[in-house]
Design an enzyme around this catalytic site. Structure first.
Site, PDB file in Angstrom:
ATOM      1  N   CYS A   1       0.853  -1.189   0.000  1.00 30.77           N
ATOM      2  CA  CYS A   1       0.000   0.000   0.000  1.00 30.77           C
ATOM      3  C   CYS A   1       0.891   1.242   0.000  1.00 30.77           C
ATOM      4  O   CYS A   1       2.106   1.149   0.198  1.00 30.77           O
ATOM      5  CB  CYS A   1      -0.902   0.003   1.220  1.00 30.77           C
TER       6      CYS A   1
ATOM      7  N   HIS B   1      -2.169  -4.462  18.775  1.00 30.57           N
ATOM      8  CA  HIS B   1      -1.513  -4.018  17.532  1.00 30.57           C
ATOM      9  C   HIS B   1      -0.811  -2.673  17.768  1.00 30.57           C
ATOM     10  O   HIS B   1      -1.385  -1.774  18.396  1.00 30.57           O
ATOM     11  CB  HIS B   1      -2.544  -3.874  16.406  1.00 30.57           C
TER      12      HIS B   1
ATOM     13  N   GLU C   1      -0.322  -0.144  15.955  1.00 35.40           N
ATOM     14  CA  GLU C   1      -1.051   1.042  15.484  1.00 35.40           C
ATOM     15  C   GLU C   1      -2.079   1.471  16.534  1.00 35.40           C
ATOM     16  O   GLU C   1      -2.235   2.668  16.821  1.00 35.40           O
ATOM     17  CB  GLU C   1      -1.749   0.737  14.153  1.00 35.40           C
TER      18      GLU C   1
ATOM     19  N   CYS D   1      -8.664   2.308   6.297  1.00 40.19           N
ATOM     20  CA  CYS D   1      -7.968   2.772   5.095  1.00 40.19           C
ATOM     21  C   CYS D   1      -8.674   2.229   3.860  1.00 40.19           C
ATOM     22  O   CYS D   1      -9.056   1.064   3.809  1.00 40.19           O
ATOM     23  CB  CYS D   1      -6.527   2.265   5.159  1.00 40.19           C
TER      24      CYS D   1
ATOM     25  N   SER E   1      -1.140  -7.922  10.455  1.00 39.93           N
ATOM     26  CA  SER E   1      -2.551  -7.874  10.834  1.00 39.93           C
ATOM     27  C   SER E   1      -3.451  -7.904   9.611  1.00 39.93           C
ATOM     28  O   SER E   1      -4.398  -8.680   9.530  1.00 39.93           O
ATOM     29  CB  SER E   1      -2.780  -6.597  11.646  1.00 39.93           C
ATOM     30  N   ASN E   2      -3.117  -7.059   8.609  1.00 34.60           N
ATOM     31  CA  ASN E   2      -4.031  -6.999   7.469  1.00 34.60           C
ATOM     32  C   ASN E   2      -3.986  -8.289   6.658  1.00 34.60           C
ATOM     33  O   ASN E   2      -4.965  -8.673   6.037  1.00 34.60           O
ATOM     34  CB  ASN E   2      -3.742  -5.757   6.618  1.00 34.60           C
TER      35      ASN E   2
END
Ligand code: SF4
Length: 675
Positions: free
Chosen positions: A12, A122, A124, A194, A223-224
């Protein structure tokens, strides 16, 4: 088997940006440390580690003086403070989408309750919580959200703000919103998932609905990526692979599928996706005699560091050339790996379409590139040539590329040969830099295969060449023969000239007709002059030379200009006890003896004359045999006196006669009269 890749998959914007920032810092030669792995992809992390990028878990673990890169997940403000307190340079690669969440939550006053939909463990989410000054709670799903609301009872007076981890599952996010909306009357929702994540998840869902098997590519700790796996697994059997090599463990599943779907997490470089695609495609060309692992191996058709390959030049840029080596990698040869010559341009060395032998220097499977070197291959072949020259005594040619402590480095066939200063052929007090960038010939004196070192001598070649020339010289030399050569050295008494293998000597008297104090007044070292052989001593191998030319002989010149008796203006060149020497013409100084300086007796020459005085004198002697000239000021003065006297006498003669004054009339004598 049909293979289809999801419309949206792989790196990304935020991840690509963070990786670029790290690469740029490392390329700038700085000490770079990332706080946690820059992305959840071991290939990328390993590749950066190979460039010297380290990873630290806490600010205190970061090396002193390092530039610390904050990854795209972001960190709490306290972490930045801890880094700055240590005096470290901080480069913030927090994704702008994540930074936007930081701004939202940090702007909430204490009366607001902030809810973060995400994974509390996480990084983030930890960073988002760290930016909150208002009360903040993380909810992983709708059940956790419900339980939290239950604790507070009356919610009518509470003001809630809801944000989401950027990579949060869209489906779960919607469920949380539904739950909260039912009970919270004052709920402000910021959809911070996102769009790249949303798109990726939607594409994965869509594809997994059609596929027999889904292959999800990405880091196991991403995670994603794991969320993508969750999405896919709800629709069909799905496997997670970090790269093409992991496919081997899923042969049974894959071999039964008609349609295999591929998706990839935000941290997966496109080259790994392509590698997986290629490996899967090659399964269509199944050779029934081969195992799946063998087929995978074959499909990789990779290369390895140190391998010798043949490549075809596909493009040429000022700093590198691109080469096709027939593997999946994009091959390139940086200019410094193309040649050792820093002044060379690639287009002068190769052209598009050339087939060249290369050595693999570094394979980057993550980027899909391979760095190659022609220089190293040339150097390997060159070293063998140097070794052979050491055995045979062959004379090699090279360029002096560096002057280093104790000698020179000479580049030949890609190998740097050390030539000690004593073997350079430059005199002890000479400057080695005079050889820099010059082509030289040398012999190999010593080699060390283990250390890949060679020691050479320029002097040995020069000595051999001089011996050869000297042999020819002595066969041909004769008195009166002219030679042209450089002045090699100058002493107080003469000059040595390189006649080609033999040095001839010019004595001071044969150097010039002029009176000089030192030969350096006539020639300088390096001057190329033409000389005539005056004498040869074959026994002692000595040659005397003459540089001065007969036509410049001042004794011949003076014959045409002056003769004895001439009055000349002369310059006093030196003073002695018995007189002074004065220059009549360059090369001839006449003596004015002390007795010839003045009319009267002179006690001391310096009472009357000093060096530099210009005086008039008469040439009284020109002895061509003995090369002596005499001058006299006195003779000139006496001559002038005589002349003056003569002219006075002449004037006297020519003067008209003055008539004698008439004698006074004597008075008549009166006769005495008698009275
Ligand atoms: Fe930024 Fe989105 Fe990538 Fe996360 S997934 S780093 S928010 S671009």
């Amino acid at each position: 088997m049909k293979i289809q890749t999801a419309d949206s998959a792989g790196f990304c914007f935020g991840v690509a940006r963070a990786v670029k920032m790290v690469r740029d810092e490392a390329a700038a030669g700085r000490t770079v440390c990332t706080l946690g792995p820059i992305i959840h992809n071991r290939h990328v992390v390993e590749e950066l580690a190979a460039q010297g990028v380290t990873t630290a878990d806490t600010p205190e673990d970061c090396p002193p003086g390092a530039t610390v890169v904050i990854r795209s997940h972001g960190v709490a403000p306290g972490v930045i403070r801890r880094l700055e307190d240590r005096g470290l340079r901080v480069l913030d690669a927090t994704c702008p989408y994540v930074a936007k969440i930081h701004r939202i939550v940090s702007a909430q006053p204490p009366g607001v309750t902030v809810l973060v939909a995400g994974d509390p463990a996480h990084p983030e989410v930890e960073a988002i919580v760290g930016h909150c000054t208002a009360p903040c709670y993380v909810v992983e799903d709708e059940d956790k959200a419900e339980k939290l609301l239950d604790k507070w009872g009356d919610l009518s007076k509470r003001h809630f703000v809801l944000v989401a981890q950027t990579t949060f599952l869209t489906s779960r996010w919607h469920k949380i919103i539904i739950s909260l909306k039912k009970r919270c009357t004052n709920l402000e929702i910021f959809d911070t998932i996102c769009k790249a994540t949303e798109k990726r998840q939607a594409a994965a869902l869509s594809l997994s609905k059609q596929a027999d098997v889904m292959v999800v590519i990405g880091g196991r700790h991403s995670s994603n990526t794991t969320k993508l796996l969750d999405i896919c697994q709800e629709q069909c059997p799905s496997v997670l692979v970090e790269d093409a090599g992991d496919l081997a463990g899923h042969y049974a599943l894959l071999s039964r599928a008609s349609l295999v779907g591929i998706t990839a997490g935000a941290s997966t470089p496109v080259c790994i996706i392509k590698e997986v695609q290629r490996s899967m495609s090659n399964l269509d060309n199944i050779n029934n005699d081969m195992t799946f692992e063998e087929m995978l191996d074959q499909s990789f058709k990779s290369t390895y560091n140190g391998e010798k390959v043949t490549g075809v030049v596909t493009s040429i840029k000022p700093n590198e050339i691109a080469v096709d080596i027939g593997t999946k990698h994009a091959g390139y040869v940086p200019l410094h790996e193309l040649t050792d010559d820093p002044g060379a341009a690639p287009e002068d060395l190769v052209k598009v379409g050339d087939e060249i032998e290369l050595q693999v220097v570094r394979v980057n499977d993550v980027e899909g590139t391979v760095m190659l070197s022609k220089r190293r291959l040339d150097a390997a072949a060159g070293f063998e040539k140097v070794m052979a020259a050491g055995e045979t005594g062959e004379i090699l040619t090279g360029i002096v590329t560096e002057v280093i402590k104790g000698g020179l480095l000479v580049l030949t066939s890609g190998v740097k040969v050390f030539v000690p200063a004593s073997q350079s052929g430059v005199p002890r007090d000479g400057d080695l830099n005079t050889l820099l960038r010059k082509e030289v010939q040398f012999k190999i004196l010593e080699t060390n295969r283990q250390r890949r070192r060679a020691l050479g001598s320029i002097r040995a070649v020069e000595r051999a060449r001089r011996e050869e020339l000297a042999k020819t010289f002595w066969e041909e030399v004769e008195v009166g023969r002219e030679y042209t050569g450089p002045v090699k050295s100058i002493t107080n008494f003469g000059v040595f000239v390189d006649l080609g293998g033999v040095d001839g000597r010019i004595g001071l008297t044969d150097l010039t007709w002029l009176r000089v104090k030192h030969p350096s007044e006539v020639v300088s070292i390096g001057d190329v002059i033409t000389v005539t052989v005056k004498d040869i001593d074959t026994e002692n191998k000595k040659v005397s030379l003459i540089y001065k030319k007969a036509e410049d002989n001042p004794w011949e010149k003076i014959k045409e200009i002056h003769q004895v008796g001439d009055i000349v203006e002369v310059k006093i060149m030196s003073i002695t006890a018995f007189g002074a020497f004065a220059q009549i013409i360059p090369g001839i100084d006449g003596l004015i003896h002390i007795s010839q300086i003045a009319r009267e007796r002179v006690e001391k020459v310096s009472d009357k004359l000093k060096v530099g005085d210009v005086v008039r004198a008469k040439i009284t002697e020109l002895d061509y045999e003995r090369k002596r000239a005499s001058l006299s000021i006195k003779a000139l003065l006496l001559a002038e006196d005589q002349e003056a006297e003569a002219s006075m006498a002449e004037a006297a003669q020519e003067a008209p006669e003055v008539p004698a004054e008439p004698a006074a009339e004597e008075p008549p004598v009166e006769e005495e009269t008698a009275e």
